[in-house]
Design an enzyme around this catalytic site. Structure first.
Site, mmCIF file in Angstrom:
data_model
loop_
_atom_site.group_PDB
_atom_site.id
_atom_site.type_symbol
_atom_site.label_atom_id
_atom_site.label_comp_id
_atom_site.label_asym_id
_atom_site.label_seq_id
_atom_site.Cartn_x
_atom_site.Cartn_y
_atom_site.Cartn_z
ATOM 1 C CD GLU A 150 -2.113 2.767 -3.828
ATOM 2 O OE1 GLU A 150 -3.201 3.287 -4.108
ATOM 3 O OE2 GLU A 150 -1.522 2.722 -2.523
ATOM 4 C CG ASP A 194 -1.838 1.111 1.637
ATOM 5 O OD1 ASP A 194 -2.788 0.935 0.922
ATOM 6 O OD2 ASP A 194 -1.784 2.579 2.195
HETATM 7 C C1 AAO Z 1 -9.236 8.705 5.860
HETATM 8 C C2 AAO Z 1 -10.308 10.009 5.805
HETATM 9 C C3 AAO Z 1 -9.432 11.221 5.799
HETATM 10 C C4 AAO Z 1 -8.456 11.254 6.547
HETATM 11 C C5 AAO Z 1 -7.588 10.068 7.322
HETATM 12 C C6 AAO Z 1 -7.070 10.239 8.310
HETATM 13 O O1 AAO Z 1 -10.677 9.657 4.340
HETATM 14 O O2 AAO Z 1 -9.958 12.168 5.521
HETATM 15 O O3 AAO Z 1 -7.320 12.175 6.637
HETATM 16 O O4 AAO Z 1 -8.378 9.180 7.640
HETATM 17 O O5 AAO Z 1 -7.928 10.568 9.432
HETATM 18 C C7 AAO Z 1 -8.258 4.683 2.672
HETATM 19 C C8 AAO Z 1 -8.911 5.571 1.897
HETATM 20 C C9 AAO Z 1 -8.709 6.709 2.772
HETATM 21 C C10 AAO Z 1 -8.877 7.242 4.246
HETATM 22 C C11 AAO Z 1 -6.944 6.035 4.245
HETATM 23 C C12 AAO Z 1 -6.955 5.944 5.742
HETATM 24 O O6 AAO Z 1 -8.987 5.831 0.674
HETATM 25 O O7 AAO Z 1 -9.905 8.035 2.142
HETATM 26 O O8 AAO Z 1 -8.204 7.993 4.888
HETATM 27 O O9 AAO Z 1 -7.752 4.539 3.727
HETATM 28 O O10 AAO Z 1 -8.107 5.549 6.707
HETATM 29 C C13 AAO Z 1 -3.107 8.998 -2.801
HETATM 30 C C14 AAO Z 1 -2.050 7.650 -2.385
HETATM 31 C C15 AAO Z 1 -2.397 5.990 -2.280
HETATM 32 C C16 AAO Z 1 -4.217 6.224 -1.519
HETATM 33 C C17 AAO Z 1 -4.494 7.017 -2.615
HETATM 34 C C18 AAO Z 1 -6.327 6.527 -1.794
HETATM 35 O O11 AAO Z 1 -1.093 8.123 -3.566
HETATM 36 O O12 AAO Z 1 -1.632 5.383 -2.278
HETATM 37 O O13 AAO Z 1 -4.329 8.245 -1.663
HETATM 38 N N1 AAO Z 1 -4.073 3.966 -1.902
HETATM 39 C C19 AAO Z 1 -3.629 3.753 -0.558
HETATM 40 C C20 AAO Z 1 -5.404 2.227 -0.558
HETATM 41 C C21 AAO Z 1 -6.156 3.643 0.106
HETATM 42 C C22 AAO Z 1 -6.078 4.299 1.346
HETATM 43 C C23 AAO Z 1 -4.061 4.365 1.645
HETATM 44 C C24 AAO Z 1 -3.726 4.788 0.627
HETATM 45 C C25 AAO Z 1 -3.913 5.177 2.832
HETATM 46 O O14 AAO Z 1 -5.388 1.856 -1.467
HETATM 47 O O15 AAO Z 1 -7.418 2.852 0.612
HETATM 48 O O16 AAO Z 1 -6.806 5.187 1.701
HETATM 49 O O17 AAO Z 1 -3.128 3.359 3.375
HETATM 50 C C26 AAO Z 1 -3.403 12.127 -6.749
HETATM 51 C C27 AAO Z 1 -2.155 10.824 -6.704
HETATM 52 C C28 AAO Z 1 -2.242 9.778 -5.745
HETATM 53 C C29 AAO Z 1 -3.407 9.981 -4.759
HETATM 54 C C30 AAO Z 1 -4.503 10.777 -5.007
HETATM 55 C C31 AAO Z 1 -5.059 10.865 -4.358
HETATM 56 O O18 AAO Z 1 -4.032 11.166 -8.347
HETATM 57 O O19 AAO Z 1 -1.227 11.043 -7.442
HETATM 58 O O20 AAO Z 1 -0.770 8.992 -5.905
HETATM 59 O O21 AAO Z 1 -3.955 9.476 -3.978
HETATM 60 O O22 AAO Z 1 -4.272 12.093 -5.797
HETATM 61 O O23 AAO Z 1 -4.874 11.947 -3.019
HETATM 62 C C32 AAO Z 1 -6.201 12.863 -11.374
HETATM 63 C C33 AAO Z 1 -4.257 12.938 -11.660
HETATM 64 C C34 AAO Z 1 -4.320 11.663 -10.323
HETATM 65 C C35 AAO Z 1 -4.566 12.536 -8.936
HETATM 66 C C36 AAO Z 1 -6.688 11.999 -8.892
HETATM 67 C C37 AAO Z 1 -6.936 12.833 -7.898
HETATM 68 O O24 AAO Z 1 -6.457 11.563 -12.132
HETATM 69 O O25 AAO Z 1 -4.167 12.590 -12.352
HETATM 70 O O26 AAO Z 1 -2.543 11.452 -10.191
HETATM 71 O O27 AAO Z 1 -6.340 13.547 -9.911
HETATM 72 O O28 AAO Z 1 -6.060 14.183 -7.608
#
Ligand code: AAO
Length: 515
Positions: A251, A215
């Site tokens: 990931e 992850d």
């Molecule tokens: C939760 C709450 C938050 C709180 C946090 C801490 O929702 O509000 O602040 O707890 O209390 C999952 C959930 C999260 C959750 C977290 C912890 O999705 O909502 O937060 O559990 O409970 C990034 C990362 C990537 C991650 C993804 C979700 O790079 O690693 O965000 N995925 C993994 C897991 C996921 C998990 C976590 C990681 C954490 O699969 O399930 O989170 O363990 C850009 C970046 C990406 C980035 C995205 C989203 O993407 O490139 O790297 O992913 O933003 O922030 C276009 C662009 C694209 C861009 C996208 C979005 O498409 O081309 O690049 O726009 O802007």
């Protein structure tokens, strides 16, 4: 000379490429992600469904102890907030986990763990709380006594943003050293932290896991991950060959436009190729003038990562609900007709290591394009415990478990991929629009009609003459077909006709579906 001998030895033992190898048994080729399933249900599914239908492996939800959130009520994502590395989670106890891995391995289905090693819980995780295993922790004081980690084991000092969070993905230092959405960021440069992570992964390897989805790999320095991976044990020889290294798929979201690229991680293992589902979704939806005929050079020709470094999927647990990345083009079970076409194409095409998603249904509430209910956890009782996966008489799942992997069209294409494994991409045909066909050597052939008119064409399939059962509208049972019957003439030609209004506007035949 010495180095040469070592290289030869490594090649003989198969050590050099092993981090990329899923170690599938019996010619199997695909992984299914049983998102949020209980360990007991996964054990049953391996025995009653996955092994008999040729699934190579299953990806499970994070097995470690995690925070338990009351607001919102028990969201699925609480499991991405580790409290420690004991093995009790929403999916079950350590004993149930061990039992599951043993039973899946005994029927030749590998198990891959989703490991969350970039961070612990959110900074707002509070004081004096207890984990899914009942372990005490304090997010406020960065105190996780069950590991133990203290405030010395986090990156806060290295992060230069005002909020302490990642604010700008254009800055590689922020992405690696600051908090991802407020999650307490572990200092993987410390030998102590590396040791704790390697111990956790080795505990899983010794239980019998075949590898890991790592992850948030983008948020860890490749050099730090390299050290952790280099400390990993080889797989348990009760089920795997001596010297086999765990499969690693990292990931790394790389859709372009950011300085961190997936290629930085190729030396360490495979990467999740997010462009795959985003681009294929755009094509199958026919957005931006895209057509299926353009897929003739799908794969590296579309600037995807090299096939032997890619873990590919149409949707994942994040982007099926608007988390992570991929955007609106992502196709999910909610668009079932398009979804079957997309998964059918993925499983027929030789590119990449394929992963099929298996989801649960939730009560969507989309306001201005965003789902207000994107947090909802798996089907549960009122106390928050997860419901078992019930199986209907027609083999589909009940209680809001979607079980895409049990849809006939998807399950049969998983089998198709096994039957054509190792065969070249061949006999491509297209009509210049959204009718396309291709074969896999002389072992399989598939035809899609995603246009608004009928498909009616005679094609060279490369298949031996005979009568075959289409495995989309039905399948071979005994010596007859439950769906369409396809006649291949002695010169390999077939006349196909597929109406554009069919529920499943595609046809697939393979060597094992011949009467
Ligand atoms: C939760 C709450 C938050 C709180 C946090 C801490 O929702 O509000 O602040 O707890 O209390 C999952 C959930 C999260 C959750 C977290 C912890 O999705 O909502 O937060 O559990 O409970 C990034 C990362 C990537 C991650 C993804 C979700 O790079 O690693 O965000 N995925 C993994 C897991 C996921 C998990 C976590 C990681 C954490 O699969 O399930 O989170 O363990 C850009 C970046 C990406 C980035 C995205 C989203 O993407 O490139 O790297 O992913 O933003 O922030 C276009 C662009 C694209 C861009 C996208 C979005 O498409 O081309 O690049 O726009 O802007």
């Amino acid at each position: 000379m010495m180095r040469m001998q070592l290289l030869v030895l490594a090649a003989i033992l198969g050590l050099s490429s092993a981090q990329y190898d899923p170690h599938f048994k019996n010619g199997r080729t695909s992984i299914v992600h049983l998102f949020e399933w209980r360990w007991e249900d996964i054990a049953l599914e391996c025995e009653r469904y996955l092994a008999p239908n040729g699934f190579g492996g299953v990806q499970i939800s994070p097995p470690n102890e995690h925070i338990v959130l009351d607001y919102p009520w028990r969201p699925w994502y609480q499991r991405y907030q580790p409290i420690g590395y004991n093995l009790c989670s929403r999916s079950g106890t350590e004993a149930e986990l061990i039992n599951m891995v043993e039973r899946c391995n005994n029927v030749g289905v590998n198990v891959y763990a989703d490991v969350v090693i970039n961070h612990m819980c959110g900074a707002g995780g509070g004081e004096g709380r207890h984990s899914s295993c009942g372990s005490y922790f304090s997010a406020t004081r960065l105190d996780f006594p069950t590991v133990p980690y203290s405030n010395l084991d986090f990156n806060d000092g290295k992060c230069s943003t005002g909020s302490g969070n990642i604010e700008n993905y254009q800055d590689i230092y922020q992405v690696r050293d600051c908090r991802l959405v407020g999650l307490l960021d572990l200092a993987l440069e410390k030998d102590y932290v590396r040791g704790k992570l390697a111990d956790y992964l080795n505990k899983l390897i010794d239980i019998g896991f075949a590898g890991f989805r790592v992850d948030a790999s983008k948020h860890m320095w490749p050099g730090d991950l390299d050290v952790v991976y280099s400390r990993l044990n080889t797989l348990n020889t009760r089920w795997f060959q001596g010297g086999a290294k765990p499969l690693i798929f990292q990931e790394v979201i790389d859709l372009g436009g950011e300085p961190i690229t997936a290629s930085e991680y190729f030396g360490l293992g495979r990467v999740t190729e997010f462009k795959y589902g985003a681009k294929l979704g755009t094509v199958i939806r026919r957005w931006n003038g895209e057509k299926m005929s353009y897929l003739s050079n799908w794969g590296e020709g579309w600037a995807l990562v090299p096939s032997d470094r890619a873990l590919v999927f149409v949707d994942n647990h994040d982007n099926q609900r608007g988390h992570g990345a991929g955007g609106a083009s992502i196709i999910t079970f909610w668009d079932s007709r398009l979804y079957k076409i997309a998964i059918g194409f993925m499983l027929a095409h030789p590119y990449g290591l394929t992963r099929v998603m298996s989801s649960y249904r939730w009560n969507r509430n989309i306001v201005n394009g965003a789902d207000q209910n994107d947090w909802i956890g798996p089907p549960s009782y009122s106390d928050g415990t997860t419901k078992p996966v019930s199986i209907n008489p027609d083999t589909t799942c009940g209680d809001d478990w979607v079980c895409e992997h049990r849809w006939r069209q998807i399950r049969n294409m998983v089998i198709f991929r096994n039957v054509v494994n190792g065969q070249p991409f061949s006999n491509w045909w297209d009509n210049g629009n959204n009718q396309v066909a291709f074969g896999r050597g002389n072992r399989g052939f598939v035809v899609f009609n995603n246009d608004d008119w009928n498909l009616d064409v005679t094609l060279d399939t490369g298949m031996p003459g005979g009568t075959y059962c289409d495995v989309i509208s039905g399948q071979k049972e005994g010596n007859s077909c439950t769906g369409k019957q396809i006649t291949v003439s002695s010169d390999g030609k077939v006349h196909f006709s597929i109406s554009n209004v069919e529920e499943d506007p595609f046809v697939a035949i393979h060597a094992d579906s011949k009467l």
